[in-house]
Scaffold this motif. Sequence first.
Motif, short mmCIF file in Angstrom:
data_model
loop_
_atom_site.label_atom_id
_atom_site.label_comp_id
_atom_site.label_asym_id
_atom_site.label_seq_id
_atom_site.Cartn_x
_atom_site.Cartn_y
_atom_site.Cartn_z
N SER A 46 0.64 -1.19 -0.08
CA SER A 46 0.04 0.16 0.14
C SER A 46 0.68 1.32 -0.03
O SER A 46 0.40 2.39 -0.29
CB SER A 46 -0.84 0.01 1.15
OG SER A 46 -0.21 -0.17 2.44
N ASN A 47 2.14 1.01 -0.05
CA ASN A 47 3.12 2.37 0.18
C ASN A 47 4.19 1.89 -0.72
O ASN A 47 4.62 0.79 -0.97
CB ASN A 47 3.87 2.51 1.52
CG ASN A 47 2.61 2.85 2.44
OD1 ASN A 47 1.86 3.79 2.22
ND2 ASN A 47 2.43 2.28 3.62
N PRO A 48 4.90 3.03 -1.69
CA PRO A 48 5.88 2.57 -2.72
C PRO A 48 6.99 2.13 -1.84
O PRO A 48 7.30 2.52 -0.54
CB PRO A 48 6.18 3.95 -3.10
CG PRO A 48 5.74 4.74 -2.30
CD PRO A 48 4.48 4.30 -1.47
N TRP A 85 4.07 -0.62 -8.18
CA TRP A 85 4.35 0.79 -8.15
C TRP A 85 5.31 1.00 -9.44
O TRP A 85 6.03 0.32 -9.72
CB TRP A 85 5.20 1.44 -6.89
CG TRP A 85 4.21 1.47 -5.68
CD1 TRP A 85 4.19 0.36 -4.76
CD2 TRP A 85 3.34 2.25 -5.27
NE1 TRP A 85 3.27 0.58 -3.80
CE2 TRP A 85 2.77 1.93 -4.04
CE3 TRP A 85 3.20 3.67 -5.67
CZ2 TRP A 85 1.84 2.57 -3.38
CZ3 TRP A 85 2.21 4.38 -4.95
CH2 TRP A 85 1.74 3.96 -3.99
#
Length: 92
Positions: A46-48, A85
Amino acid sequence: MPSFTSGQNIWLEPECGNTGANWLVKSDDQASKQSYLTYELNDNLSNPPISANDQVRITFSVAQAGTYKVWARVKAPQDGGDAFWFKVDDDS
């Protein structure tokens, strides 16, 4: 480092880039150039990714600023494992 001009079709294979330690290059006769990348950790994406171990870097340049199209072919065998990403910048 490859350099490209507008209107030129190019193919850059991620498994030919600089792959972080958490990526594995695997063989498959049905894959482009008979190989593909897989990410071995079961992380929440959910985060790079910040660590170079979690990244794949493909370096290239373009001759002029403009609008470019990027196309990615992804095989995701399970729901929830079908995201990635993507970042493009001028290294600044």
